[in-house]
Scaffold this active site. Structure first.
Site, PDB file in Angstrom:
ATOM      1  CE  LYS A 112      -4.045  -2.218   0.858  1.00 51.51           C
ATOM      2  NZ  LYS A 112      -3.747  -3.632   0.979  1.00 51.51           N
TER       3      LYS A 112
HETATM    4  C1  LIG Z   1      -4.437  -4.728   0.595  1.00 44.81           C
HETATM    5  C2  LIG Z   1      -3.712  -6.004   0.576  1.00 44.81           C
HETATM    6  C3  LIG Z   1      -4.047  -7.028  -0.319  1.00 44.81           C
HETATM    7  C4  LIG Z   1      -5.207  -6.913  -1.261  1.00 44.81           C
HETATM    8  O1  LIG Z   1      -4.997  -5.934  -2.270  1.00 44.81           O
HETATM    9  P1  LIG Z   1      -6.230  -5.393  -3.122  1.00 44.81           P
HETATM   10  O2  LIG Z   1      -5.665  -4.267  -3.912  1.00 44.81           O
HETATM   11  O3  LIG Z   1      -7.253  -4.944  -2.137  1.00 44.81           O
HETATM   12  O4  LIG Z   1      -6.720  -6.517  -3.958  1.00 44.81           O
HETATM   13  C5  LIG Z   1      -3.264  -8.169  -0.327  1.00 44.81           C
HETATM   14  N1  LIG Z   1      -2.236  -8.330   0.534  1.00 44.81           N
HETATM   15  C6  LIG Z   1      -1.902  -7.368   1.420  1.00 44.81           C
HETATM   16  C7  LIG Z   1      -0.772  -7.616   2.345  1.00 44.81           C
HETATM   17  C8  LIG Z   1      -2.609  -6.183   1.472  1.00 44.81           C
HETATM   18  O5  LIG Z   1      -2.259  -5.228   2.345  1.00 44.81           O
END
Ligand SMILES: *Cc1c(COP(=O)(O)O)cnc(C)c1O
Length: 472
Positions: A112
């Site tokens: 993120k």
């Molecule tokens: C947010 C997240 C996901 C999922 O990603 P999306 O973009 O919501 O599909 C997978 N793994 C981790 C560690 C995350 O923080």
């Protein structure tokens, strides 16, 4: 570049507009009016660029009209300078066919950060240009919240409210949010699931009373992946990985641990821009609405089962709407109707056009807790790699997907294992150390507010604590 809503009736906006708006006013999500497209020669010429420069090349068509190349370059250099690895998103080879794309070298140890470190700076840039103030309201299943808070803590023009499901995020995840002591940071633990929190945030964006309440006007926006700028920033690392593995001359497949369908949709965007991608493998855990939708056309939400991979414990994947729009003929009126049906029934059938369009590029796989643990143990034993639970689900899907052995398969390593120490230790016996830059996380003081999972409680709290915008 102009952006249109997936539900067809919100006004088109430019990049600055969609960044500050988040969700479209008709309840839809913004997508570019058309996909920019690079030739194979243009892509080949990107090989070897430093990450921040590659980011400028890939994102410039999307920000055109709102940012000059120099402004975009300054923002990218600042955002990616905050990463602990010079390559920003390094690739690690596991065996002849499989690689990990490590996306967790940012300040909060999950992918993120790649988008949010940029988004926080985009907000600040646009707000200072218009001398304005912004209220961010977001729901988190664990990782978005800390990444968003790190990206905007202490910034004067921004208040941030992050809702997390009480007791359903890991201790590291919670502490990364609640130990940030800045006057503009507001952490709220709600009694409910991530889907409940996300539904309340969506409702707040469309709440006319909210905008008028407290005698003022709030300019509220989203930091969830419904915000286009996040997806845009994630497109870059698909290019970075493919270029290192022989692209554009050689096709590459990607396995993506998926929750809200944001990360894997960024891969779809890369493909639409001309990057040769063999397959996008959507990896889900037992919360498998996307696997069912992609394999049988049945998009129906069950109840959320909490797992060791909480960022994937989602039954309503917001960004799936963007795919349905694009592969379903970009008919906003028809999609608005289809989505109203889904919101009423919590279930819908994909059309044939949507199914065919999706299956041209996407494959899906579901890994339960046992498969996740087996893959974590296998990676530790066979490759000496300690994976977090989300990445393990991605790798399980990568190994299961039946990809041609001549094609490199890249699993997106979405979180650092130290974010999920209990699950990692239980399976591998290894207690993953927090990187030294996070060292004293467990000594820092926490502060957050617990609220009941009702819309009114959340709305009142935000209205009371947010600063009004100046253009009310
Ligand atoms: C947010 C997240 C996901 C999922 O990603 P999306 O973009 O919501 O599909 C997978 N793994 C981790 C560690 C995350 O923080």
């Amino acid at each position: 570049m102009k952006y249109v809503s997936t539900r067809g009736s919100a006004p088109p906006l430019d990049f600055e507009g969609v960044t500050l708006a988040g969700l479209a006013s008709d309840g839809g999500l913004y997508v570019p009016e058309e996909w920019p497209r690079f030739s194979q020669d243009e892509i080949a010429a990107m090989a070897g660029l430093p990450y921040a420069e590659l980011a400028v090349r890939v994102m410039a068509p999307f920000t055109a009209g709102s940012l000059s190349d120099d402004e975009l370059r300054n923002l990218c250099q600042a955002a990616y300078g905050s990463f602990a690895h010079d390559a920003v998103t390094p690739l690690v080879q596991l065996d002849q066919q499989h690689w990990l794309l490590e996306l967790f070298h940012g300040p909060t140890l999950a992918f993120k950060d790649v988008a949010l470190q940029l988004l926080g700076r985009l907000f600040e840039h646009f707000l200072s240009r218009s001398d304005n103030h912004l209220t961010i309201v977001g729901a988190t299943s664990g990782d978005t919240g800390s990444a968003a808070i790190d990206a905007v803590a202490g910034r004067e023009r921004i208040d941030i409210f992050i809702l997390h499901p009480d007791g359903r995020v890991s201790d590291v995840q919670r502490r990364q949010m609640t130990t940030v002591q800045a006057p503009n940071v507001h952490n709220i633990a709600i009694d409910g699931s991530f889907d409940d929190a996300q539904a309340m945030v969506k409702r707040m964006f469309n709440d006319a009373d909210m905008a008028a309440s407290n005698g003022g006007c709030f300019r509220i926006t989203a930091v969830n992946s419904i915000n286009w700028a996040r997806l845009m920033a994630q497109v870059v690392y698909y290019f970075a990985a493919a270029l290192q593995l022989g692209g554009p001359q050689r096709k590459v497949a990607f396995a993506v641990p998926t929750g809200n369908f944001g990360d894997v949709f960024a891969g779809y965007v890369a493909a639409r821009m001309g990057l040769p991608i063999e397959r996008l493998i959507v990896a889900t855990n037992v919360n498998d609405i996307l696997h069912r939708a992609l394999s049988t056309g049945d998009y129906s939400a069950g109840t959320v089962t909490p797992t060791d991979a909480p960022s994937m414990d989602i039954q309503v994947s917001s960004n799936f709407e963007r795919l349905l729009f694009d592969v379903g003929g970009r008919d906003g009126v028809a999609l608005a109707e289809q989505m109203r049906g889904f919101e009423a029934d919590k279930a819908m059938q994909l059309t044939n056009a949507q199914r065919d369009g999706a299956s041209a590029l996407f494959t899906s796989a579901r890994a339960n807790a046992e498969a996740m643990r087996a893959t974590m143990a296998y990676a530790a034993e066979r490759y000496g790699q300690i994976l977090d639970p989300h990445t393990a689900i991605g790798l399980a899907a990568a190994r299961d997907a039946g990809i041609d052995p001549a094609v490199p398969v890249v699993t997106l390593a979405t979180a650092h294992p130290a974010k999920f120490p209990d699950a990692v230790k239980a399976t591998t016996g290894v207690n993953p150390d927090l990187p030294t830059r996070m060292g004293d996380l467990f000594d820092r003081e926490e502060s957050f507010t617990r609220l009941p999972g009702t819309y009114d409680a959340i709305r009142d709290y935000v209205a009371e604590h947010a600063t009004e915008s100046t253009d009310g």
